[in-house]
Motif scaffolding. Structure first.
Motif, mmCIF file in Angstrom:
data_model
loop_
_atom_site.group_PDB
_atom_site.id
_atom_site.type_symbol
_atom_site.label_atom_id
_atom_site.label_comp_id
_atom_site.label_asym_id
_atom_site.label_seq_id
_atom_site.Cartn_x
_atom_site.Cartn_y
_atom_site.Cartn_z
ATOM 1 N N VAL A 1 -11.350 -30.929 -25.315
ATOM 2 C CA VAL A 1 -10.769 -30.975 -26.662
ATOM 3 C C VAL A 1 -11.364 -29.850 -27.505
ATOM 4 N N ASP A 2 -12.667 -29.676 -27.389
ATOM 5 C CA ASP A 2 -13.333 -28.629 -28.175
ATOM 6 C C ASP A 2 -12.766 -27.253 -27.825
ATOM 7 N N LEU A 3 -12.533 -27.057 -26.522
ATOM 8 C CA LEU A 3 -12.008 -25.765 -26.069
ATOM 9 C C LEU A 3 -10.615 -25.509 -26.646
ATOM 10 N N LEU A 4 -9.785 -26.536 -26.627
ATOM 11 C CA LEU A 4 -8.380 -26.342 -27.011
ATOM 12 C C LEU A 4 -8.128 -26.494 -28.504
ATOM 13 N N LYS A 5 -9.046 -27.111 -29.177
ATOM 14 C CA LYS A 5 -8.879 -27.373 -30.606
ATOM 15 C C LYS A 5 -8.766 -26.083 -31.412
ATOM 16 N N HIS A 6 -9.338 -25.026 -30.868
ATOM 17 C CA HIS A 6 -9.470 -23.830 -31.702
ATOM 18 C C HIS A 6 -8.161 -23.112 -32.015
ATOM 19 N N ASN A 7 -7.108 -23.514 -31.357
ATOM 20 C CA ASN A 7 -5.826 -22.906 -31.728
ATOM 21 C C ASN A 7 -5.078 -23.731 -32.748
ATOM 22 N N ILE A 8 -5.699 -24.775 -33.247
ATOM 23 C CA ILE A 8 -5.015 -25.661 -34.194
ATOM 24 C C ILE A 8 -5.600 -25.462 -35.586
ATOM 25 N N MET A 47 -1.886 -35.973 -21.871
ATOM 26 C CA MET A 47 -1.768 -36.879 -23.016
ATOM 27 C C MET A 47 -3.142 -37.147 -23.626
ATOM 28 N N GLY A 48 -4.120 -37.392 -22.760
ATOM 29 C CA GLY A 48 -5.481 -37.663 -23.231
ATOM 30 C C GLY A 48 -6.015 -36.465 -24.008
ATOM 31 N N ILE A 49 -5.720 -35.274 -23.479
ATOM 32 C CA ILE A 49 -6.211 -34.052 -24.133
ATOM 33 C C ILE A 49 -5.503 -33.866 -25.473
ATOM 34 N N GLN A 50 -4.177 -34.066 -25.465
ATOM 35 C CA GLN A 50 -3.421 -33.891 -26.719
ATOM 36 C C GLN A 50 -3.911 -34.882 -27.780
ATOM 37 N N LEU A 51 -4.137 -36.104 -27.335
ATOM 38 C CA LEU A 51 -4.627 -37.125 -28.254
ATOM 39 C C LEU A 51 -5.964 -36.688 -28.869
ATOM 40 N N GLY A 52 -6.853 -36.239 -28.012
ATOM 41 C CA GLY A 52 -8.182 -35.822 -28.482
ATOM 42 C C GLY A 52 -8.092 -34.638 -29.442
ATOM 43 N N SER A 105 -16.806 -38.840 -17.940
ATOM 44 C CA SER A 105 -15.393 -38.475 -18.076
ATOM 45 C C SER A 105 -15.035 -38.290 -19.541
ATOM 46 N N MET A 106 -15.520 -39.214 -20.379
ATOM 47 C CA MET A 106 -15.213 -39.100 -21.813
ATOM 48 C C MET A 106 -15.823 -37.823 -22.375
ATOM 49 N N TRP A 107 -17.064 -37.566 -21.999
ATOM 50 C CA TRP A 107 -17.720 -36.380 -22.549
ATOM 51 C C TRP A 107 -17.003 -35.107 -22.106
ATOM 52 N N ASP A 108 -16.586 -35.082 -20.850
ATOM 53 C CA ASP A 108 -15.863 -33.901 -20.372
ATOM 54 C C ASP A 108 -14.534 -33.743 -21.106
ATOM 55 N N LEU A 109 -13.896 -34.863 -21.366
ATOM 56 C CA LEU A 109 -12.629 -34.792 -22.111
ATOM 57 C C LEU A 109 -12.882 -34.189 -23.497
ATOM 58 N N ILE A 110 -13.969 -34.624 -24.116
ATOM 59 C CA ILE A 110 -14.260 -34.115 -25.466
ATOM 60 C C ILE A 110 -14.577 -32.615 -25.420
ATOM 61 N N LEU A 111 -15.221 -32.169 -24.345
ATOM 62 C CA LEU A 111 -15.485 -30.720 -24.231
ATOM 63 C C LEU A 111 -14.171 -29.951 -24.078
ATOM 64 N N LEU A 128 -26.550 -36.309 -24.414
ATOM 65 C CA LEU A 128 -25.455 -35.931 -25.312
ATOM 66 C C LEU A 128 -25.729 -34.582 -25.969
ATOM 67 N N GLU A 129 -26.959 -34.416 -26.424
ATOM 68 C CA GLU A 129 -27.291 -33.145 -27.075
ATOM 69 C C GLU A 129 -27.097 -31.986 -26.107
ATOM 70 N N LYS A 130 -27.534 -32.211 -24.861
ATOM 71 C CA LYS A 130 -27.436 -31.144 -23.859
ATOM 72 C C LYS A 130 -25.961 -30.869 -23.533
ATOM 73 N N HIS A 131 -25.221 -31.944 -23.331
ATOM 74 C CA HIS A 131 -23.822 -31.804 -22.941
ATOM 75 C C HIS A 131 -23.021 -31.029 -23.990
ATOM 76 N N PHE A 132 -23.350 -31.283 -25.245
ATOM 77 C CA PHE A 132 -22.533 -30.697 -26.318
ATOM 78 C C PHE A 132 -23.221 -29.506 -26.989
ATOM 79 N N LYS A 133 -24.305 -29.021 -26.331
ATOM 80 C CA LYS A 133 -25.109 -27.961 -26.954
ATOM 81 C C LYS A 133 -24.270 -26.765 -27.360
ATOM 82 N N SER A 134 -23.427 -26.306 -26.440
ATOM 83 C CA SER A 134 -22.686 -25.091 -26.793
ATOM 84 C C SER A 134 -21.276 -25.395 -27.286
#
Ligand SMILES: Nc1ncnc2c1ncn2[C@@H]1O[C@H](COP(=O)(O)OP(=O)(O)OP(=O)(O)O)[C@@H](O)[C@H]1O
Ligand SMILES: O=C(O)[C@H](O)[C@@H](O)[C@H](O)[C@H](O)CO
Length: 643
Positions: free
Chosen positions: A230-237, A196-201, A222-228, A292-298
């Motif tokens: 989301v980034d991975l799965l977003k690409h099919n939308i 649910m958290g992933i779908q929401l994101g 945890s939030m940052w990992d969730l957002i990563l 944050l910059e490092k976490h979201f670099k790629s």
């Protein structure tokens, strides 16, 4: 931007946050919505429940409006009720929010809406947690609530992620999910909650121009990992502007669909809320910015790389620098202090209301990502409903994404709940003289760890023994609720200690210290890895607890800095009679090495210093209630701790 924010009257002129002069300026005036309310919706039989900006001026004078649900708590999208509040206007902006429970998501959305809480009779467009909700450790928002401000900003307030109370609400007695997140067989509630958290994101990143990621304190892996994820799965939308059904655009859309898939992702803004004075230091913020910059670099999210965000080096941040100087330059990091009851702060920075006002100004005036093509508010809604209906299986449809998703989740599962940056909660036992005097009949009702609140009559009214390691039971249930690991202190006793106790010989300090040090090291290992841990242990004396507190490597024994220490103690209170009875049963059943004869020697040692600020919890209630109580009472305290 094609579908970006309309210029907001006066926003650009309002108090800039870059000033560091003293005393701090008064809070900027709230913008009372400039445009006249839209006429009430005329068709579709929409309920006049105050939803939508169109009715704002009208309904906010009345009773609690109740936000309009875009997605219900049953996880179903509803467009019919919302459509009448939207127009064919294509100059609008969408802002969504995601974060754990009680961090202030609805409060922030109310501010973005332009809600002025100081005006009598005005009710917030988004309901916020009441004292009762807080006391019960519940969440307030369920599903996704929607409001449209008069400036045509579509605001999406969401239910919390990592929320124990959401998890409990959606869990059936057999542990499966009451909410169908994927088609096919029912999922376990834990997994469904995580999805649910992933779908929401993914949904928010797909349909918003700006997504606010709200965390409590300054680190929230945890939030940052969730957002990563989301980034991975977003690409099919696909981009919502490619999903419009307008016949003239259909053919064009079909051709563009493929190219549009990779293109759109909302801009992220990180809001770190409920900060304490110690969090407002330039060096901590520089670390946050770098992390944050490092976490979201790629990732596809461009954190800190916008032209407007200066690359600040250490030397350019003198210690005298005011926090406004740093935060005003950030396009994607916003800070909000913990609000004090009188809305003042006991430190030199601004008050919570004035910083909320600043946040509003900055977010509404910042440039944000626009959808690829022009679309109207109504088309946006229709496309959003389609995106919602894609559900997580659509996100995992290609094997590369699926493999990456499984790899990322191996050994690093997103925790079903999280209260804070890593903390250890140690349960120990206290004997209550008062209870002995007033409540001879007190009995403990502690069933085996159960995933639900369901109990049989025998459980509820009888005195059924369930293995009787009740400290363990409660700590393990807390661990399960938090999705963290669990340590039973007895497992760390040497054979010699166990043999001594089983002969009825009390342990000495010499026996206990190596045991406590081994426990401390086990706690430290977890905290250092950013993991929470719950421990059951009879840490009877302050000097023993000092050793365990050193599990937080920044804690100095004897310093008395208990409130900032990440090792927290919860004392489970019950009468000595009850404890003795349970120990007697346990040792008679041969389940444990400690005989009841040792209890008195342990109670003689018991010592709690008031300065330790230890939370005492009634141990005669259900384990679920103890765990809820603990989470509720610890949230504020734990939120103040920083690695
Ligand atoms: N910065 C702050 N400092 C202290 N209290 C705050 C702050 N922001 C919000 N609050 C209070 O904390 C409580 C939770 O806020 P709010 O309801 O906005 O959280 P939420 O994240 O939307 O919660 P939920 O996830 O349950 O929907 C409310 O009582 C609110 O008034
Ligand atoms: O310090 C001690 O004397 C021991 O740790 C005991 O407290 C027992 O191990 C515990 O009470 C049994 O669960």
């Amino acid at each position: 931007m094609a579908a970006g924010a309309p210029p907001l009257a006066g926003v650009g002129d309002r108090g800039s946050s870059s000033s560091s002069s003293h005393p701090p300026p008064p809070p900027p005036p709230k913008i009372l919505l400039a445009k006249p309310p839209l006429p009430p919706p005329s068709s579709s039989g929409a309920d006049d429940d105050g939803g939508g900006g169109g009715g704002a001026g009208r309904s906010r004078q009345a009773t609690q409006p109740g936000s309009l649900s875009l997605v219900s708590d049953a996880w179903e999208v509803h467009t019919d009720k919302i459509l009448p509040y939207l127009t064919e206007n294509n100059d609008f902006m969408v802002i969504g929010v995601i974060g754990p429970t009680g961090v202030g998501k609805s409060t922030i959305m109310n501010e973005l809406y332009g809600y002025d809480g100081s005006s009598p009779g005005m009710l917030p467009p988004f309901a916020t947690q009441t004292e009762e909700i807080k006391a019960m450790a519940k969440h307030c928002t369920a599903g996704i609530d929607i409001r449209i401000s008069n400036e045509r900003v579509i605001l999406l307030d969401t239910q919390p992620v990592f929320s124990p109370s959401v998890l409990i609400d959606m869990m059936k007695p057999d542990g499966s999910s009451a909410i169908p997140i994927l088609s096919g067989d029912p999922l376990s509630a834990d997994l469904a909650h995580e999805l649910m958290g992933i779908q929401l994101g993914v949904f928010l990143a797909s349909v918003c121009n700006i997504l606010l990621v709200v965390s409590e304190g300054i680190n929230d892996l945890s939030m940052w990992d969730l957002i990563l994820t989301v980034d991975l799965l977003k690409h099919n939308i696909p981009d919502p502007s490619f999903l419009t059904s307008s016949t003239t655009q259909d053919k064009e859309n079909k051709n563009d669909n493929q190219s549009g898939i990779e293109d759109y992702i909302a801009d992220l803004c990180f809001v770190h809320a409920r900060l304490r004075e110690q969090d407002f230091s330039p060096s901590k913020l520089m670390v946050l910015k770098r992390v944050l910059e490092k976490h979201f670099k790629s990732s596809s999210f461009s954190i800190g790389s916008s032209g407007a965000t200066p690359q600040v080096s250490d030397s350019s941040v003198p210690s005298s620098m005011k926090i406004e100087d740093l935060s005003s330059n950030q396009q994607d990091i916003y800070l909000l202090p913990l609000r004090t009851p009188d809305n003042s702060t006991n430190f030199e920075y601004r008050t919570c209301p004035s910083m909320l006002g600043m946040l509003r100004d900055q977010i509404l005036s910042r440039p944000s990502r626009s959808f690829s093509k022009n679309l109207t508010e109504r088309d946006w809604l229709r496309s959003s409903a389609k995106i919602w209906d894609m559900k997580p299986e659509a996100m995992l449809k290609d094997s590369e994404t699926r493999n990456k998703f499984s790899r990322n989740h191996q050994g690093r599962a997103i925790k079903p709940s999280r209260v804070v940056a890593a903390a250890a909660v140690v349960f120990f036992l206290v004997y209550s003289q008062e209870q002995i005097e007033t409540n001879h009949q007190a009995h403990l009702w502690l069933p085996q760890i159960s995933r639900t609140d369901q109990v049989s009559d025998q459980d509820q009214f009888g005195y059924r023994d369930h293995g009787s390691q009740w400290l363990r039971t409660v700590a393990a249930l807390l661990a399960e609720t938090l999705g963290c690991s669990f340590i039973e202190a007895d497992d760390y006793h040497s054979q010699a200690n166990k043999a001594k106790m089983s002969k009825g010989i009390p342990l000495t300090d010499g026996d206990r210290i190596p045991w406590l040090e081994a426990l401390r090291d086990a706690v430290r290992e977890r905290l250092d890895h950013g993991e929470d841990v719950a421990v059951s242990c009879s840490a009877l004396q302050q000097k023993y607890r000092e050793i365990l507190r050193e599990g937080d490597c920044s804690f100095r024994s004897g310093s008395g800095s208990y409130s900032s220490c990440r090792v927290k103690f919860v004392c489970l209170e019950a009468s000595a009679e009850v404890i003795a009875d349970r120990i007697r049963r346990r040792s008679m059943e041969g389940e444990h090495f400690m005989p009841a004869s040792l209890l008195q020697s342990q109670l003689d040692l018991l010592q709690i210093d008031e300065a330790e600020g230890i939370t005492v919890v009634d141990a005669t209630v259900r384990p679920n209630a103890i765990v809820h109580d603990t989470i509720a009472r610890f949230r504020e305290q734990l939120a103040s701790t920083v690695c």
